[in-house]
Design a protein around this motif. Structure first.
Motif, PDB file in Angstrom:
ATOM      1  N   GLN A  37      -0.558 -26.107   9.393  1.00 56.29           N
ATOM      2  CA  GLN A  37       0.639 -26.952   9.323  1.00 56.29           C
ATOM      3  C   GLN A  37       1.513 -26.783  10.566  1.00 56.29           C
ATOM      4  O   GLN A  37       2.018 -27.770  11.120  1.00 56.29           O
ATOM      5  N   ASP A  68      -7.062 -33.262   7.756  1.00 55.23           N
ATOM      6  CA  ASP A  68      -8.066 -33.375   6.688  1.00 55.23           C
ATOM      7  C   ASP A  68      -8.435 -31.995   6.157  1.00 55.23           C
ATOM      8  O   ASP A  68      -8.537 -31.788   4.939  1.00 55.23           O
ATOM      9  N   GLU A  71      -5.584 -30.492   4.124  1.00 53.27           N
ATOM     10  CA  GLU A  71      -5.502 -31.121   2.801  1.00 53.27           C
ATOM     11  C   GLU A  71      -6.578 -30.561   1.870  1.00 53.27           C
ATOM     12  O   GLU A  71      -6.328 -30.328   0.675  1.00 53.27           O
ATOM     13  N   GLN A  72      -7.778 -30.318   2.397  1.00 52.89           N
ATOM     14  CA  GLN A  72      -8.852 -29.726   1.602  1.00 52.89           C
ATOM     15  C   GLN A  72      -8.457 -28.331   1.113  1.00 52.89           C
ATOM     16  O   GLN A  72      -8.687 -27.973  -0.047  1.00 52.89           O
ATOM     17  N   LYS A  74      -5.401 -27.175   0.782  1.00 48.61           N
ATOM     18  CA  LYS A  74      -4.300 -27.306  -0.174  1.00 48.61           C
ATOM     19  C   LYS A  74      -4.830 -27.647  -1.568  1.00 48.61           C
ATOM     20  O   LYS A  74      -4.388 -27.071  -2.575  1.00 48.61           O
ATOM     21  N   GLU A  75      -5.793 -28.569  -1.637  1.00 53.52           N
ATOM     22  CA  GLU A  75      -6.385 -28.947  -2.918  1.00 53.52           C
ATOM     23  C   GLU A  75      -7.122 -27.772  -3.547  1.00 53.52           C
ATOM     24  O   GLU A  75      -7.041 -27.540  -4.765  1.00 53.52           O
TER      25      GLU A  75
END
Length: 246
Positions: A37, A68, A71-72, A74-75
């Motif tokens: 981030q 991308d 985000e992976q 984080k999920e």
């Protein structure tokens, strides 16, 4: 933004993102997410400053790739947190640096943190009391809203008055910052554990006292704990839906 600032910005972005990838490959996902981030934001700043269109295309592709992956991660973290199965282990090598309280705890103190429990039998001697004070200062500087800190430690039989006086001073100082410090003593405490009311549990083998003594009062690392050498220890980090309160 001045063009002569670009090389420094690019270097910073590359350094942070390189660290993110290293942490990612070591399965230290929470820490890697923070670095991703920060690195992405640095690259976005670079993108705004550059004029060359071909470079813009290059940076947009890089940013998309890192976004991308972030985000992976984080999920994945959200999934394991929901399942109550999150566990990450950090091994601090002997004489390693870069493990200040800010560096170690920063990824875990953002999510609506309001209350903290510190269980550590060795908040007794002067340097250990200063460690606890530094930990409290770190919480006050963090992006959270801590209102209560609970300390469970053992009593120093040889100089209990010094320990009690120091902790009373810390309590009074925290009170001026609208933070309550609750202090309890136990003669049987052995485990070292820090719990946050946002679900994070951090267990450090040596507790808060994992820094080596500085080589002198005017030596590098005396003031800045990111530059202070550490003792070898292991940090285990868990996440549960409900933090047990004592």
């Amino acid at each position: 933004m001045a063009q002569n600032c670009l090389p420094g910005m690019e270097t910073s972005a590359v350094s942070v993102l390189k660290r993110a990838v290293e942490l990612d490959q070591s399965s230290r996902f929470q820490e890697s997410l923070v670095c991703y981030q920060e690195g992405i934001q640095l690259l976005l700043d670079v993108l705004k400053a550059i004029k060359d269109e071909s470079k813009k295309v290059h940076y947009r592709e890089k940013i998309k790739g890192y976004m991308d992956r972030a985000e992976q991660i984080k999920e994945h973290l959200n999934k394991v947190k929901e399942e109550g199965k999150y566990h990450e282990q950090i091994k601090i090598a002997d004489s390693a640096t870069g493990f200040s309280y800010e560096a170690l705890f920063k990824p875990y103190i953002r999510e609506g943190l309001t209350e903290v429990w510190v269980e550590d039998p060795y908040i007794r001697h002067v340097h250990q009391l200063y460690n606890f004070l530094r930990f409290c200062e770190m919480l006050l500087k963090a992006k959270c809203n801590v209102k209560k800190i609970n300390l469970l430690t053992s009593q120093d039989e040889e100089s209990s008055s010094q320990q009690e006086s120091a902790l009373a001073e810390i309590r009074q100082s925290l009170q001026s910052q609208d933070v309550c410090l609750d202090i309890k003593y136990s003669s049987t405490i052995h485990d070292r554990e820090i719990r946050f009311d946002n679900g994070w549990i951090i267990k450090i083998g040596r507790g808060l006292d994992y820094f080596k003594k500085s080589k002198g009062r005017f030596s590098i690392g005396y003031c800045d704990y990111d530059l202070r050498e550490c003792h070898e220890t292991t940090v285990d980090i868990f996440h549960t839906k409900h933090t047990k309160k004592t």
